[in-house]
Design an enzyme around this catalytic site. Structure first.
Site, mmCIF file in Angstrom:
data_model
loop_
_atom_site.group_PDB
_atom_site.id
_atom_site.type_symbol
_atom_site.label_atom_id
_atom_site.label_comp_id
_atom_site.label_asym_id
_atom_site.label_seq_id
_atom_site.Cartn_x
_atom_site.Cartn_y
_atom_site.Cartn_z
ATOM 1 N N ASN A 85 0.674 -1.230 -0.099
ATOM 2 C CA ASN A 85 -0.114 0.025 -0.085
ATOM 3 C C ASN A 85 0.805 1.285 -0.025
ATOM 4 O O ASN A 85 1.551 1.572 1.043
ATOM 5 C CB ASN A 85 -0.997 -0.032 1.346
ATOM 6 C CG ASN A 85 -1.477 1.267 1.389
ATOM 7 O OD1 ASN A 85 -1.670 2.060 0.564
ATOM 8 N ND2 ASN A 85 -2.000 1.535 2.650
ATOM 9 N N TRP A 86 0.992 1.897 -1.501
ATOM 10 C CA TRP A 86 1.971 3.217 -1.285
ATOM 11 C C TRP A 86 1.197 4.138 -0.795
ATOM 12 O O TRP A 86 2.133 5.293 -0.617
ATOM 13 C CB TRP A 86 2.268 3.235 -2.743
ATOM 14 C CG TRP A 86 3.221 2.041 -3.302
ATOM 15 C CD1 TRP A 86 3.324 0.780 -2.659
ATOM 16 C CD2 TRP A 86 3.741 1.970 -4.647
ATOM 17 N NE1 TRP A 86 4.162 -0.086 -3.526
ATOM 18 C CE2 TRP A 86 4.161 0.640 -4.731
ATOM 19 C CE3 TRP A 86 3.819 2.792 -5.784
ATOM 20 C CZ2 TRP A 86 4.901 0.203 -5.938
ATOM 21 C CZ3 TRP A 86 4.060 2.115 -7.005
ATOM 22 C CH2 TRP A 86 5.010 0.787 -7.159
ATOM 23 N N LYS A 87 0.136 4.387 -0.491
ATOM 24 C CA LYS A 87 -0.721 5.461 0.325
ATOM 25 C C LYS A 87 -0.438 6.574 -0.775
ATOM 26 O O LYS A 87 -0.328 6.420 -1.759
ATOM 27 C CB LYS A 87 0.085 5.948 1.604
ATOM 28 C CG LYS A 87 0.203 4.557 2.445
ATOM 29 C CD LYS A 87 0.375 4.776 3.942
ATOM 30 C CE LYS A 87 0.359 3.380 4.880
ATOM 31 N NZ LYS A 87 0.273 3.425 6.134
ATOM 32 N N HIS A 111 -9.148 1.204 5.209
ATOM 33 C CA HIS A 111 -7.803 1.348 5.795
ATOM 34 C C HIS A 111 -8.263 2.304 7.123
ATOM 35 O O HIS A 111 -9.142 3.182 6.921
ATOM 36 C CB HIS A 111 -7.113 1.982 4.806
ATOM 37 C CG HIS A 111 -5.751 1.635 5.357
ATOM 38 N ND1 HIS A 111 -5.111 2.687 6.213
ATOM 39 C CD2 HIS A 111 -4.686 0.949 5.214
ATOM 40 C CE1 HIS A 111 -3.994 2.539 6.757
ATOM 41 N NE2 HIS A 111 -3.644 1.432 5.882
ATOM 42 N N GLU A 166 -6.591 4.594 7.818
ATOM 43 C CA GLU A 166 -6.314 6.238 7.677
ATOM 44 C C GLU A 166 -7.672 6.728 6.969
ATOM 45 O O GLU A 166 -7.946 7.855 7.210
ATOM 46 C CB GLU A 166 -5.123 6.302 6.760
ATOM 47 C CG GLU A 166 -3.830 6.146 7.561
ATOM 48 C CD GLU A 166 -2.779 5.545 6.747
ATOM 49 O OE1 GLU A 166 -2.702 5.542 5.392
ATOM 50 O OE2 GLU A 166 -1.784 4.977 7.354
ATOM 51 N N GLU A 185 -5.077 -5.048 10.921
ATOM 52 C CA GLU A 185 -4.180 -3.864 11.054
ATOM 53 C C GLU A 185 -4.332 -3.088 12.419
ATOM 54 O O GLU A 185 -5.104 -2.122 12.612
ATOM 55 C CB GLU A 185 -4.232 -3.029 10.026
ATOM 56 C CG GLU A 185 -4.105 -3.562 8.636
ATOM 57 C CD GLU A 185 -3.461 -2.446 7.751
ATOM 58 O OE1 GLU A 185 -2.017 -2.914 7.122
ATOM 59 O OE2 GLU A 185 -3.889 -1.406 7.149
ATOM 60 N N GLY A 237 2.596 2.170 10.713
ATOM 61 C CA GLY A 237 3.458 3.494 10.397
ATOM 62 C C GLY A 237 4.310 3.762 11.763
ATOM 63 O O GLY A 237 5.080 4.816 11.675
ATOM 64 N N SER A 269 3.798 -2.013 10.264
ATOM 65 C CA SER A 269 5.220 -2.097 10.576
ATOM 66 C C SER A 269 5.949 -3.422 10.204
ATOM 67 O O SER A 269 6.898 -3.926 10.676
ATOM 68 C CB SER A 269 5.303 -1.637 12.030
ATOM 69 O OG SER A 269 5.010 -0.407 12.276
HETATM 70 C C1 PEP Z 1 -0.642 0.217 6.027
HETATM 71 O O1 PEP Z 1 -0.495 1.047 5.606
HETATM 72 O O2 PEP Z 1 -1.576 -0.519 5.727
HETATM 73 C C2 PEP Z 1 0.584 -0.363 7.051
HETATM 74 C C3 PEP Z 1 0.482 -1.466 7.541
HETATM 75 O O3 PEP Z 1 1.411 0.611 6.972
HETATM 76 P P1 PEP Z 1 2.971 0.381 7.703
HETATM 77 O O4 PEP Z 1 3.515 -1.083 7.145
HETATM 78 O O5 PEP Z 1 3.757 1.418 7.157
HETATM 79 O O6 PEP Z 1 2.978 0.240 9.199
#
Ligand code: PEP
Length: 256
Positions: free
Chosen positions: A9-11, A96, A98, A168, A174, A213
């Site tokens: 997931n490049w956001k 997600h 976010e 998640e 993050g 992470s």
């Molecule tokens: C995500 O955006 O779904 C995610 C798990 O981010 P990260 O790996 O940076 O924690």
């Protein structure tokens, strides 16, 4: 044989040029007939077309990071499932954390999106997970149960095969602080039991990704945990070498 889906997931990162550079490096690591681990790249909408050109002919799949549930119309700034399908996407991430936090999406909206994605013949990756506060208050399993029940409402047994759940924990996203193997095992076991309750026919087979992470230092131990069917990777998926390491670490468990 265990199956894995490793998704990046490049956001809100990468111009089209940067996205092409990253995806070229990922593609170079996997032969055209590579099929040990399912690989999914979810660039921002503006880079999907460019990435599609790079990965054409490989088994690397493309996904959207979000969508709207209406098929078309006066919804300025939104993107439809059909539009993403026409760009070559097979999956769409919905719910997600976010999106929940910054754009006020709730389980009801996420459920509408998941149903719409399935109706459009794409596959939803439905994200669930508790906040730090909820965990500290001992509410983790209540939250996971509610999110699963609400987000999966009215999804048919036939369609249940096409969904992926991404667990998640919000506090792990993050932050560089992944959940411990014990926390992941416990949450994934709980999610598996709920999926079997909701979908007695396919609940055992539904992939449950872990996200939060994941990087090259922890991927091997995380992917070995029972009921972990892959990873949803944010920050580390922008670093091709690390993302490739994560994918290769999953190969160990499929017996290659
Ligand atoms: C995500 O955006 O779904 C995610 C798990 O981010 P990260 O790996 O940076 O924690």
């Amino acid at each position: 044989m265990r199956k894995y889906l490793i998704a990046g997931n490049w956001k809100m990162n990468t111009t089209a040029e940067e996205a092409m550079e990253i995806s070229s490096k990922i593609k170079a690591a996997f032969p055209y007939d590579y099929n040990k681990i399912a690989i999914l790249l979810c660039p921002p909408f503006t880079s999907i077309h460019s990435v599609s050109g790079i990965i054409q002919g490989t088994s690397i799949a493309l996904g959207g990071q979000n969508c709207y549930y209406e098929p078309k119309g006066a919804f300025t700034g939104e993107i439809s499932i059909n539009m993403l399908g026409h760009l070559g996407c097979s999956h769409i991430i919905v719910g997600h954390s976010e999106r929940r936090k910054y754009f006020h999406e709730n389980d009801d909206i996420i459920n509408k999106k998941a149903i719409a994605v399935l109706s459009g013949n794409l596959k939803p990756i439905i994200c669930i997970g508790e906040t730090l506060e909820e965990r500290q208050e001992g509410k983790t399993f209540d939250i996971l149960q509610t999110q699963l029940e609400q987000c999966l409402k009215n999804i048919s047994t036939d369609n249940s095969e096409k969904i992926t759940i991404a667990y998640e924990p919000v506090w792990a996203i993050g932050t560089g602080l992944a959940a411990t193997p014990a926390q992941i095992a416990e949450a994934h076991h709980f999610i598996r039991q709920k999926l079997i309750e909701i979908f007695p026919v396919h609940g055992q087979q539904i992939l449950i990704q872990y996200g939060g992470s994941v990087d090259s230092s922890n991927c091997k131990s995380i992917l070995g945990i029972e009921n972990v069917g892959g990873a949803l990777v944010g920050g580390a998926s922008l670093k091709p070498d690390v993302f490739i390491d994560i994918i290769k670490s999953a190969e160990f468990y499929v017996g290659v």
